[in-house]
Design an enzyme around this catalytic site. Structure first.
Site, PDB file in Angstrom:
ATOM      1  N   GLU A   1      42.089  43.239  -7.200  1.00 52.11           N
ATOM      2  CA  GLU A   1      41.831  42.286  -6.118  1.00 52.11           C
ATOM      3  C   GLU A   1      42.768  41.081  -6.114  1.00 52.11           C
ATOM      4  OE1 GLU A   1      37.673  41.273  -6.233  1.00 52.11           O
ATOM      5  OE2 GLU A   1      37.103  43.163  -5.305  1.00 52.11           O
TER       6      GLU A   1
ATOM      7  N   GLU B   1      35.176  50.053  -6.562  1.00 53.27           N
ATOM      8  CA  GLU B   1      33.950  49.269  -6.731  1.00 53.27           C
ATOM      9  C   GLU B   1      33.123  49.377  -5.463  1.00 53.27           C
ATOM     10  OE1 GLU B   1      34.267  45.146  -8.022  1.00 53.27           O
ATOM     11  OE2 GLU B   1      35.998  45.671  -9.260  1.00 53.27           O
TER      12      GLU B   1
HETATM   13  C1  BG6 Z   1      34.484  42.199  -7.320  1.00 52.95           C
HETATM   14  C2  BG6 Z   1      35.090  42.027  -8.681  1.00 52.95           C
HETATM   15  O1  BG6 Z   1      35.092  41.328  -6.430  1.00 52.95           O
HETATM   16  O2  BG6 Z   1      33.139  41.895  -7.181  1.00 52.95           O
HETATM   17  C3  BG6 Z   1      34.109  42.180  -9.848  1.00 52.95           C
HETATM   18  O3  BG6 Z   1      36.178  42.886  -8.857  1.00 52.95           O
HETATM   19  C4  BG6 Z   1      32.820  41.467  -9.502  1.00 52.95           C
HETATM   20  O4  BG6 Z   1      34.703  41.670 -11.011  1.00 52.95           O
HETATM   21  C5  BG6 Z   1      32.254  42.133  -8.262  1.00 52.95           C
HETATM   22  O5  BG6 Z   1      31.894  41.479 -10.537  1.00 52.95           O
HETATM   23  C6  BG6 Z   1      30.889  41.600  -7.863  1.00 52.95           C
HETATM   24  O6  BG6 Z   1      30.935  40.215  -7.699  1.00 52.95           O
HETATM   25  P1  BG6 Z   1      29.890  39.294  -8.445  1.00 52.95           P
HETATM   26  O7  BG6 Z   1      30.325  37.908  -8.155  1.00 52.95           O
HETATM   27  O8  BG6 Z   1      28.578  39.634  -7.873  1.00 52.95           O
HETATM   28  O9  BG6 Z   1      29.977  39.649  -9.895  1.00 52.95           O
END
Ligand code: BG6
Length: 471
Positions: free
Chosen positions: A164, A371
């Site tokens: 990202e 993700e």
């Molecule tokens: C993504 C990241 O943007 O979102 C992760 O690559 C992150 O590292 C995930 O954990 C979820 O976001 P958050 O803030 O809920 O942990």
């Protein structure tokens, strides 16, 4: 029973080093920007010191991954575990740790899928030259990547460069941008972004040189923005939101140059980064093999006019640095047609179908989702279970969208939901959980760190066993 997914579909799950490992200074590891930021919240919520303690539970956790049926596991290597100060001595203990993890994955029939950089720049490089602000940082990163390719490339064939970049660059804390003047901060940001593009190109080429059969890509944070109304200005604003926050980055990786509208923005804002002779050729020479992207939610935008006090391109902060508003372009809006998670993410499987089709149409490269998931405060019942039917619903909806996109003709190779086990949320500690496996700890109480399979674990296990037909 639904139609199954393609044969050899890569069913996976994901994590990142600072969010899962713990052992933040074990065996010579150096501090990272991610550690530094998480320590600022210490005492109020979990930090990266222990996280899910994968550093001491890796065998047990990989056994759980095998039981789940994973074909691929996306995780990141911590640069500061390999080279504690970022550009100095290589730490043999760091190499040994990841060798153990990689060998154990392969022994369990799981393909390692490695991200080189997931928000955790070695802090020593911030102290030395403010990290990515310095051109040297790109070469320090290339050196680290080469160390990894040489140490692990005989067994790891699938690589991701930056996680990202396009989102990270928008968040001052992640980049360590402390400059209070908005114009100066944007100038630093543009220079950092450019150095990360250079690092990406150097690393893609190094992978192709050093890893036989190696495949490498960026992992971008995808955006899909709807216009608030059908006014042409709002439609333009929605497009600009996607182009500014994601597409410019993919275009830069693919074509090796900034798209016209982005150059115009850099010029209008007077923040064109310093470039050196030879850079243009380097950027164009690096060819990514596929596109990886993260997808959680969609956005909505209206047009935000510029005025005398707020020139075109200036960011307008409303306390949310990721979905910031930008004068002359876009303003972030709520989409009243969508339900949001407790943390405000607008849940939208249809958006995933749109993104898959759009990226495939634009670049015709194979895609993989690195993700996707739902962050919630899960509850452990008295009989030791976690009934996370909301997570099952969320993932099922997104699997349906993926199936439709593949029927649309999109080449989708795999799916790595976030996250394999509960881990440190990037902002909400252990209150916000994403995993298939519950880690028995609270923000301020480590308890016994026991691993407890959630309902979603058994459900996803069956999805994988039936190759997506039962979902
Ligand atoms: C993504 C990241 O943007 O979102 C992760 O690559 C992150 O590292 C995930 O954990 C979820 O976001 P958050 O803030 O809920 O942990």
């Amino acid at each position: 029973m639904k139609a199954g997914f393609p044969e050899h579909f890569l069913w996976g799950a994901a994590s990142s080093a600072f969010q899962i490992e713990g052992g933040w200074d074990a065996d010579g590891k150096g501090m990272t920007v991610a550690d530094f930021n998480s320590f600022k919240r210490s005492g109020r919520q979990a930090d990266s010191k222990v996280a899910s303690d994968f550093y001491h539970h890796w065998k047990e956790d990989i056994a759980l991954m095998k039981e789940l049926g994973l074909k691929i596991y996306r995780f990141s290597i911590s640069w500061a575990r390999i080279i504690p100060d970022g550009d100095g001595e290589v730490n043999p203990k760091g190499i040994e740790f990841y060798n153990n993890v990689i060998d154990e994955l392969l022994a369990n029939g799981i393909m390692p899928f490695v991200t080189l950089y997931h928000f955790d720049l070695p802090y020593a490089l911030v102290e030395k030259y403010n990290g990515w602000e310095a051109r040297e940082c790109a070469f320090a990163f290339e050196r680290y990547a080469r160390v990894c390719f040489k140490a692990f490339g005989d067994r790891v064939k699938w690589w991701l460069v930056h996680n990202e970049q396009n989102l990270m660059i928008r968040v001052d804390e992640r980049m360590n941008i402390t400059e209070p003047d908005p114009w100066k901060a944007d100038k630093i940001r543009a220079q950092m972004d450019y150095h990360m593009f250079l690092a990406h190109a150097l690393t893609v080429n190094a992978c192709h040189e050093l890893v036989e059969g190696g495949k490498i890509a960026p992992a971008v944070s995808s955006t899909c923005t709807y216009p608030l109304t059908n006014r042409p200005e709002d439609v333009w604003a929605a497009k600009m939101n996607d182009w500014f926050k994601t597409n410019y980055c993919l275009d830069m990786h693919y074509y090796g140059e900034y798209p016209g509208y982005y150059m115009r923005y850099l010029r209008e804002r007077d923040i064109v980064p310093r470039m050196e002779p030879g850079d243009a050729e380097l950027l164009k020479s690096a060819k990514m093999d596929f596109i990886a992207f993260n997808y959680y939610r969609t956005l909505c935008a209206s047009y935000l006019p510029a005025d005398a006090e707020h020139p075109v391109g200036m960011r307008a902060y409303r306390g949310n640095e990721v979905d910031f508003d930008q004068y002359g372009y876009c303003r972030d809006e709520k989409n009243t047609n969508l339900q949001a998670s407790e943390y405000g993410a607008q849940i939208d499987p249809m958006g995933l179908r749109i993104v898959l089709n759009e990226y495939y149409a634009r670049y015709h490269l194979p895609l993989i989702i690195t993700e996707n998931g739902l962050g919630t405060p899960d509850v452990l019942t008295e009989d030791g279970k976690v009934h996370d039917d909301y997570r099952i619903d969320y993932i099922r909806g997104h699997l349906d969208a993926m199936a439709l996109a593949m029927e649309d003709g999109v080449e989708l190779m795999g799916y790595c939901p976030w996250s394999v086990v509960d881990l440190l949320s990037s902002h909400q500690g252990f209150r916000k959980r994403y995993g298939f496996v519950y880690i028995n700890r609270e923000d301020m109480d480590l308890k016994d760190l026991r691993r407890i399979r959630k309902d979603s674990f058994y459900w996803y296990q069956n999805v994988i066993r039936t190759n997506g037909a039962e979902r």
